[in-house]
Design a protein around this motif. Structure first.
Motif, PDB file in Angstrom:
ATOM      1  N   ASN A 359      18.611  45.095  56.302  1.00  0.00           N
ATOM      2  CA  ASN A 359      19.890  46.028  57.587  1.00  0.00           C
ATOM      3  C   ASN A 359      19.933  45.085  57.652  1.00  0.00           C
ATOM      4  O   ASN A 359      20.188  45.816  59.341  1.00  0.00           O
ATOM      5  CB  ASN A 359      19.103  47.574  57.223  1.00  0.00           C
ATOM      6  N   ASP A 360      20.674  43.956  57.852  1.00  0.00           N
ATOM      7  CA  ASP A 360      21.066  43.279  59.289  1.00  0.00           C
ATOM      8  C   ASP A 360      22.374  43.361  59.283  1.00  0.00           C
ATOM      9  O   ASP A 360      23.410  42.241  60.621  1.00  0.00           O
ATOM     10  CB  ASP A 360      21.194  41.705  59.436  1.00  0.00           C
ATOM     11  N   LYS A 361      23.213  43.623  58.508  1.00  0.00           N
ATOM     12  CA  LYS A 361      25.112  43.675  58.593  1.00  0.00           C
ATOM     13  C   LYS A 361      25.402  44.700  59.867  1.00  0.00           C
ATOM     14  O   LYS A 361      25.111  45.753  59.755  1.00  0.00           O
ATOM     15  CB  LYS A 361      25.545  44.011  57.151  1.00  0.00           C
ATOM     16  N   ASN A 362      25.904  44.332  60.518  1.00  0.00           N
ATOM     17  CA  ASN A 362      26.719  44.837  61.634  1.00  0.00           C
ATOM     18  C   ASN A 362      25.937  45.653  62.572  1.00  0.00           C
ATOM     19  O   ASN A 362      26.209  46.796  63.236  1.00  0.00           O
ATOM     20  CB  ASN A 362      27.681  45.562  60.687  1.00  0.00           C
ATOM     21  N   GLY A 363      24.671  45.156  62.926  1.00  0.00           N
ATOM     22  CA  GLY A 363      24.145  45.808  64.451  1.00  0.00           C
ATOM     23  C   GLY A 363      22.750  46.504  63.216  1.00  0.00           C
ATOM     24  O   GLY A 363      22.045  47.963  63.279  1.00  0.00           O
ATOM     25  N   GLY A 364      22.997  46.846  61.802  1.00  0.00           N
ATOM     26  CA  GLY A 364      22.253  48.041  60.767  1.00  0.00           C
ATOM     27  C   GLY A 364      22.890  48.961  60.658  1.00  0.00           C
ATOM     28  O   GLY A 364      24.017  49.408  60.842  1.00  0.00           O
ATOM     29  N   GLY A 391      12.807  52.050  64.121  1.00  0.00           N
ATOM     30  CA  GLY A 391      12.686  50.718  63.649  1.00  0.00           C
ATOM     31  C   GLY A 391      14.054  50.220  63.517  1.00  0.00           C
ATOM     32  O   GLY A 391      13.964  49.332  62.468  1.00  0.00           O
ATOM     33  N   ILE A 392      15.214  51.130  63.762  1.00  0.00           N
ATOM     34  CA  ILE A 392      16.809  50.731  62.240  1.00  0.00           C
ATOM     35  C   ILE A 392      17.471  50.695  63.558  1.00  0.00           C
ATOM     36  O   ILE A 392      17.915  50.253  64.731  1.00  0.00           O
ATOM     37  CB  ILE A 392      17.406  52.037  61.831  1.00  0.00           C
ATOM     38  N   GLY A 393      18.339  49.507  63.074  1.00  0.00           N
ATOM     39  CA  GLY A 393      19.606  48.981  64.410  1.00  0.00           C
ATOM     40  C   GLY A 393      18.991  47.447  64.814  1.00  0.00           C
ATOM     41  O   GLY A 393      17.814  46.885  64.863  1.00  0.00           O
ATOM     42  N   PRO A 394      20.123  47.103  65.528  1.00  0.00           N
ATOM     43  CA  PRO A 394      19.836  45.532  66.276  1.00  0.00           C
ATOM     44  C   PRO A 394      18.714  46.094  67.433  1.00  0.00           C
ATOM     45  O   PRO A 394      17.927  46.985  68.530  1.00  0.00           O
ATOM     46  CB  PRO A 394      20.518  45.551  67.097  1.00  0.00           C
ATOM     47  N   ASP A 395      17.559  44.576  68.266  1.00  0.00           N
ATOM     48  CA  ASP A 395      17.401  44.564  69.670  1.00  0.00           C
ATOM     49  C   ASP A 395      18.698  44.439  70.419  1.00  0.00           C
ATOM     50  O   ASP A 395      19.188  43.648  70.527  1.00  0.00           O
ATOM     51  CB  ASP A 395      16.577  42.933  69.052  1.00  0.00           C
ATOM     52  N   LEU A 396      18.131  45.537  71.132  1.00  0.00           N
ATOM     53  CA  LEU A 396      18.958  45.809  72.385  1.00  0.00           C
ATOM     54  C   LEU A 396      18.763  44.870  73.724  1.00  0.00           C
ATOM     55  O   LEU A 396      20.147  44.298  74.245  1.00  0.00           O
ATOM     56  CB  LEU A 396      19.139  47.570  72.794  1.00  0.00           C
ATOM     57  N   ASN A 397      17.820  43.520  73.856  1.00  0.00           N
ATOM     58  CA  ASN A 397      18.204  42.643  74.205  1.00  0.00           C
ATOM     59  C   ASN A 397      18.522  41.338  73.872  1.00  0.00           C
ATOM     60  O   ASN A 397      18.259  40.241  74.443  1.00  0.00           O
ATOM     61  CB  ASN A 397      16.042  42.745  74.959  1.00  0.00           C
ATOM     62  N   GLY A 398      19.382  41.367  72.643  1.00  0.00           N
ATOM     63  CA  GLY A 398      19.713  40.102  71.651  1.00  0.00           C
ATOM     64  C   GLY A 398      20.551  40.360  71.505  1.00  0.00           C
ATOM     65  O   GLY A 398      22.099  40.911  71.307  1.00  0.00           O
ATOM     66  N   ASP A 399      20.773  40.064  69.943  1.00  0.00           N
ATOM     67  CA  ASP A 399      22.870  40.015  69.577  1.00  0.00           C
ATOM     68  C   ASP A 399      22.558  41.500  68.786  1.00  0.00           C
ATOM     69  O   ASP A 399      21.993  42.026  67.210  1.00  0.00           O
ATOM     70  CB  ASP A 399      22.093  38.507  68.097  1.00  0.00           C
TER      71      ASP A 399
END
Length: 460
Positions: A359-364, A391-399
């Motif tokens: 689920n990595d596309k477009n930030g999940g 645990g769904i979505g991007p790492d807010l401290n990363g990409d």
């Protein structure tokens, strides 16, 4: 009686087809012989009719005393009266079942441990609460014509609560035969039928649910459809609202939901389910087009149980992270889930389950899991968010354009204490390829989370 009639018939045939010498007789002589045969048959029939006839099964048997005959008649009258009361009060064809499931949960990153039972679901749907800790009463009524009326009530932890946070209705449906009990019109609120895993704790061997069940499938449908069975095939299809009991202003399009099952043999089979149509989207506040498809199968023989599922999905404008111009992008995902169980004894089953969602596309962004990103009203700046409990979505401290690919592994034991009571114990490790689990103790993000669950299911 049959022998007598056959004897007379044989005699008549012999008379009709006699040897040439007999055929030479006059018609008058033949008529006299036939009349004599008819008189003999009638005489034998009268004797048989005069013999005592055998008693029917409903009559008292020979050898009963007058008191026993009186008791027999009393019981028969009471039984008939009871049947009349049951039918007049509407209890004929009614089946009532139910269960309760108190649960204990320890969640490492949420820093909580304790019992949960009938807790409200208005704060959202999470894998550590899901449909666990429920109490259900189920009413199933079948009429003489074969119509089924089904009402299931599940306060706080059912499909209704998942849809609006308030309803206690898990299912409210009717099933009407269309000329055959195998061809039915179905209508009402019906729980989703996708995947190999069931919602009810009486049918789910684990306490928690797999990732695909929790995050890629609908709660239920409200609409009308068909239920068809033919041999090893079972087909269900509906035109309905998904995760909604009514349409809002501006919403007009139903979804098409479909499932087909095939029981290949005594031990194995497969199923396919799909959904096409406009579904809730918390990014836009409106329904947007979604496409879901999943294939599942099972093999159960002896002490061994194997189950598996593969799912894919896409939702227009459903991604968590928008484009640079602020427009919403599409969400897209694919996942796998597999379960293995082995009966160590007739009562004790060991279990393992493994799940993975790409689920990595477009930030999940998963089915109805979006709406975390906001915009600053004054500057218009994008404030990207995520679901830091699931645990769904991007790492807010990363990409922030890369969503987390999720996995989960569960180990469990299920023990049948008696026919009505089942005890379950589960350890579950959830993880991701980036830090998306919020540790509430220090406010940092982690890549893994541990959960310990135990439950007792008591059913009738």
């Amino acid at each position: 009686m049959k022998k007598i009639r056959l004897t007379a018939l044989s005699a008549a045939l012999l008379a009709a087809f006699a040897a040439p010498s007999v055929m030479a007789q006059s018609n008058e002589e033949l008529l006299k012989e036939l009349k004599a045969l008819r008189a003999r048959v009638e005489e034998l029939e009268k004797k048989v009719a005069a013999q005592p006839q055998p008693q029917s099964a409903a009559e008292p048997k020979w050898g009963m005393t007058p008191e026993q005959v009186q008791e027999f008649n009393r019981v028969a009258v009471k039984t008939e009266a009871l049947e009349d009361v049951i039918e007049s009060q509407g209890f004929k064809g009614l089946k009532v079942t139910g269960f309760i499931e108190p649960v204990f949960i320890y969640n490492q990153r949420q820093d909580r441990a304790g019992f949960q039972f009938l807790n409200q679901q208005s704060d959202g749907y999470f894998y550590d609460t899901s449909f666990m800790g429920s109490a259900t009463i189920d009413f199933l009524k079948e009429t003489e014509g074969g119509t089924l009326w089904h009402l299931t009530l599940t306060p706080n932890r059912g499909v209704g609560a998942g849809i609006d946070g308030l309803s206690i209705v898990q299912e409210a449906s009717v099933s009407v035969p269309l000329g055959s009990l195998q061809t039915r019109l179905i209508a009402g609120q019906i729980p989703d039928w996708s995947g190999y895993e069931y919602q009810q704790p009486t049918l789910n061997p684990f306490t928690t649910h797999n990732l695909l069940y929790d995050f890629t499938l609908p709660f239920g449908y409200t609409g009308v459809g068909l239920d068809l069975k033919e041999g090893k095939w079972w087909v269900r299809t509906m035109l309905a609202n998904v995760n909604a009991t009514m349409r809002q202003a501006g919403e007009k399009s139903p979804v098409w939901a479909f499932r087909v099952d095939y029981s290949k043999g005594e031990f194995n089979g497969w199923g396919f389910a799909s959904l096409v149509g406009k579904s809730p989207n918390f990014n836009t506040g409106n329904n947007t087009m979604a496409y879901l498809a999943e294939l599942d199968g099972y093999f159960i023989r002896g002490d061994l149980t194997l189950q598996g599922q593969v799912s894919v999905g896409k939702q227009k404008e459903g991604a968590i992270t928008p484009a640079l111009d602020g427009s919403w992008r599409d969400a897209q995902w694919a996942g796998l889930s597999g379960l293995a169980g082995y009966m160590f004894t007739p009562r004790l089953q060991g279990l393992v389950r493994a799940d993975y969602i790409k689920n990595d596309k477009n930030g999940g962004g998963l089915f109805t899991y979006n709406g975390y990103t906001t915009f600053d009203e004054q500057t218009g700046a994008v404030i990207v968010g995520n679901d830091d409990r699931n645990g769904i979505g991007p790492d807010l401290n990363g990409d922030v354009n890369k969503g987390a690919n999720r996995y989960a592994v569960s180990l469990g034991l299920k023990y049948a204490f008696d026919k009505a009571t089942t005890l379950k114990l589960e350890y579950r490790l959830d993880g991701a390829d980036r830090a998306v689990f919020l540790d509430v103790k220090d406010g940092t993000y982690k890549k893994t989370n541990s959960l310990l669950g135990a439950s007792m299911v008591v059913a009738f």
